[in-house]
Design a protein around this motif. Structure first.
Motif, mmCIF file in Angstrom:
data_model
loop_
_atom_site.group_PDB
_atom_site.id
_atom_site.type_symbol
_atom_site.label_atom_id
_atom_site.label_comp_id
_atom_site.label_asym_id
_atom_site.label_seq_id
_atom_site.Cartn_x
_atom_site.Cartn_y
_atom_site.Cartn_z
ATOM 1 N N SER A 254 34.028 22.512 42.654
ATOM 2 C CA SER A 254 33.750 23.466 43.716
ATOM 3 C C SER A 254 34.182 24.857 43.273
ATOM 4 C CB SER A 254 34.464 23.052 45.005
ATOM 5 O OG SER A 254 35.819 22.791 44.777
ATOM 6 N N CYS A 255 33.437 25.869 43.695
ATOM 7 C CA CYS A 255 33.747 27.251 43.324
ATOM 8 C C CYS A 255 34.667 27.860 44.381
ATOM 9 C CB CYS A 255 32.465 28.069 43.204
ATOM 10 S SG CYS A 255 31.613 28.285 44.779
ATOM 11 N N ARG A 256 35.010 29.116 44.193
ATOM 12 C CA ARG A 256 35.897 29.778 45.143
ATOM 13 C C ARG A 256 35.273 29.866 46.526
ATOM 14 N NH1 ARG A 256 36.196 30.793 40.256
ATOM 15 N NH2 ARG A 256 38.124 31.255 39.147
ATOM 16 N N HIS A 257 33.971 29.751 46.549
ATOM 17 C CA HIS A 257 33.255 29.823 47.818
ATOM 18 C C HIS A 257 33.194 28.462 48.517
ATOM 19 C CE1 HIS A 257 30.570 31.933 50.514
ATOM 20 N NE2 HIS A 257 29.835 30.847 50.547
ATOM 21 N N GLY A 258 33.602 27.421 47.786
ATOM 22 C CA GLY A 258 33.611 26.085 48.370
ATOM 23 C C GLY A 258 32.368 25.260 48.084
ATOM 24 N N SER A 259 31.401 25.844 47.333
ATOM 25 C CA SER A 259 30.219 25.043 46.996
ATOM 26 C C SER A 259 30.477 24.263 45.718
ATOM 27 C CB SER A 259 28.995 25.927 46.720
ATOM 28 O OG SER A 259 28.909 26.970 47.624
ATOM 29 N N LEU A 260 29.812 23.151 45.622
ATOM 30 C CA LEU A 260 29.901 22.350 44.410
ATOM 31 C C LEU A 260 28.815 22.805 43.440
ATOM 32 C CD1 LEU A 260 31.701 19.974 43.607
ATOM 33 C CD2 LEU A 260 29.969 18.443 44.518
ATOM 34 N N HIS A 261 29.212 23.143 42.208
ATOM 35 C CA HIS A 261 28.250 23.530 41.180
ATOM 36 C C HIS A 261 28.283 22.500 40.062
ATOM 37 C CE1 HIS A 261 27.460 27.801 42.341
ATOM 38 N NE2 HIS A 261 28.642 27.688 42.917
ATOM 39 N N LEU A 262 27.137 22.265 39.455
ATOM 40 C CA LEU A 262 27.119 21.400 38.283
ATOM 41 C C LEU A 262 27.777 22.134 37.116
ATOM 42 C CD1 LEU A 262 23.560 19.800 38.441
ATOM 43 C CD2 LEU A 262 25.763 18.791 39.069
ATOM 44 N N PRO A 310 20.818 30.382 46.149
ATOM 45 C CA PRO A 310 21.892 30.805 45.249
ATOM 46 C C PRO A 310 23.219 30.852 45.995
ATOM 47 C CG PRO A 310 20.452 32.650 45.798
ATOM 48 C CD PRO A 310 19.817 31.426 46.390
ATOM 49 N N CYS A 311 24.327 30.667 45.252
ATOM 50 C CA CYS A 311 25.644 30.668 45.886
ATOM 51 C C CYS A 311 26.156 32.101 45.964
ATOM 52 C CB CYS A 311 26.593 29.813 45.071
ATOM 53 S SG CYS A 311 28.219 29.641 45.811
ATOM 54 N N PRO A 312 26.810 32.466 47.064
ATOM 55 C CA PRO A 312 27.376 33.810 47.179
ATOM 56 C C PRO A 312 28.408 34.123 46.093
ATOM 57 C CG PRO A 312 27.492 32.639 49.289
ATOM 58 C CD PRO A 312 27.011 31.664 48.272
ATOM 59 N N CYS A 313 28.932 33.084 45.399
ATOM 60 C CA CYS A 313 29.929 33.351 44.356
ATOM 61 C C CYS A 313 29.277 33.995 43.132
ATOM 62 C CB CYS A 313 30.650 32.068 43.954
ATOM 63 S SG CYS A 313 29.724 31.004 42.847
ATOM 64 N N GLY A 314 27.944 33.953 43.046
ATOM 65 C CA GLY A 314 27.258 34.629 41.964
ATOM 66 C C GLY A 314 26.981 33.759 40.752
HETATM 67 ZN ZN LIG Z 1 29.563 29.129 44.111
#
Ligand SMILES: [Zn+2]
Length: 427
Positions: A254-262, A310-314
């Motif tokens: 999970s990223c700082r935004h809380g989404s899981l990225h591959l 797209p995730c807001p984390c960029g």
């Molecule tokens: Zn993200």
């Protein structure tokens, strides 16, 4: 290899991730070239495939990897020898045995199929670097107390111990409540455990049996359900981070935004799409970093639901809406047009969560044309019909028909039901 541990650590900690798909593709093309040039030639099984297109490589899974283990690994280790070492160390709960500098691990997935895996010192350091880089609490040089709940220890995880951390391993094969006093004494700053164990720890804290104050909570090894995530967050005031990992590697986090990225920095993900509508797929992974036991074109049983936004984390690495669980446990209901519909376990959870009365826990088990619903609630006479109604509506929304439903009180005793809430039983 171009991923020394220090760089891996810095990238995981401070890197902003890939900016675009083009950047990912270029990175992965270099990874594939390196794999073909430096790793595949050392594997008797793969050497001849190094110059062939990836689509021609044998499609792997756990059973096939075990079958060809001796030829696939680049260390000249025979499967029987590895198995003997792994079994001996499982039995004695002593996880130091290695073959040369290579640690041998044993995994038993939910399917019960046994798998062997190997890690050399470099791979272990890389794993630790990625995990620490991503999840180490600030400030960086403060000493951490790490509690790690795992079914089996192995040298991979032991490699984390050093002057900056007190590392304590909790063996999930021992009785869980027996760990609580020690966990309480350790008072970990970082708590790492499979999702449902996090749930149990949160409940113990809620009951006042322990009083720990972790600064970071990381869910590993199985799918973190929204129920366990919410419970953990309520009790500890922290949203758990997720590391989507299995013995085959760290597949995502999970990223700082809380989404899981591959984790597309280290792994190429091809897709075996099982549902066009949601894009749900079983990943077929090729790992650029594994050299002792190459993981190439290896199909996992997990079903991933991609998030097209797209995730807001960029970070441009593929974002996941969720991990649906094992392919075997996906509910498919008959569509009114004859085409089966994938029923997300999350929609079932949502239906339970929005019932007019509180439900402590539930299981939904599909067997053929029948759906057995187990509800742990003090008002089954209200919850049961309400859920039946909600699932019928859910089915209508998906353009399919819900199977015949039967509601039971409490939870079933089967071992499967301990691990998963939505289960498909095959005849
Ligand atoms: Zn993200």
């Amino acid at each position: 290899m171009n991923a020394p541990p220090l760089r891996a650590f810095l990238t995981a900690r401070y890197g902003r991730g890939f900016r675009s798909r083009t950047e990912i593709e270029a990175w992965q093309a270099a990874g594939m070239a390196r794999l073909r040039k430096t790793i595949m030639p050392r594997s008797p099984f793969y050497a001849a495939h190094a110059s062939r297109p990836i689509a021609d490589w044998p499609l792997m899974n756990k059973a096939r990897l075990m079958e060809h283990f001796t030829g696939i690994n680049t260390c000249g280790i025979h499967r029987d020898h590895a198995l003997e070492v792994a079994l001996r160390s499982e039995e004695s709960r002593d996880f130091s045995p290695m073959i040369g500098g290579v640690a041998v691990g044993l995994s038993t997935g939910t399917s019960g199929q046994r798998g062997l895996f190997l890690t050399n010192g470099r791979e272990r350091a890389l794993w630790a670097a990625v995990m620490c880089g991503r999840f180490w609490p600030a400030p960086l040089l403060s000493r951490q107390r790490i509690a790690f709940f795992l079914r089996a220890n192995n040298a991979l995880y032991e490699s984390l111990s050093n002057a900056l951390m007190q590392f304590r391993f909790y063996d999930l094969l021992s009785d869980f409540p027996a760990h609580l006093p020690e966990l309480n004494r350790q008072n970990p700053t970082v708590l790492i455990a499979p999702a449902q164990i996090l749930g149990l720890i949160a409940k113990a804290q809620q009951r006042g049996e322990i009083g720990i104050a972790p600064k970071r909570i990381i869910s590993v090894a199985e799918v973190l359900s929204p129920e366990d995530s919410t419970l953990t967050e309520t009790v500890f005031g922290l949203r758990p981070d997720q590391a989507y990992q299995c013995t085959e590697g760290v597949l995502g986090y999970s990223c700082r935004h809380g989404s899981l990225h591959l984790n597309e920095r280290y792994i190429r993900f091809d897709r075996d799409v099982i549902d066009d509508e949601t894009g749900a797929f079983c990943p077929v992974i090729t790992d650029f970093t594994r050299e002792s036991l190459p993981i190439l074109r290896y199909r996992l049983d997990d079903v991933l639901i991609p998030d097209p936004d797209p995730c807001p984390c960029g970070c441009a690495s593929q974002r996941l809406t969720r991990i649906e669980g094992r392919a075997d446990d996906i509910l498919w209901w008959p569509g009114v047009d004859g085409r089966p519909r994938l029923v997300p376990s999350d929609a079932i959870r949502q239906a339970v969560a929005t019932l007019p009365v509180p439900v402590r826990d539930y299981r939904v088990i599909q067997q053929g044309e029948r759906l057995d619903i187990w509800l742990d609630t003090s008002v089954p006479e209200i919850a049961g019909p309400a859920l039946q109604h909600a699932l019928t509506r859910l089915a209508a929304g998906l353009g399919c028909r819900a199977p015949a439903m039967q509601v039971h009180r409490g939870l079933p005793a089967s071992p499967d039901a301990k691990r998963r809430r939505v289960i498909v039983k095959r005849a």
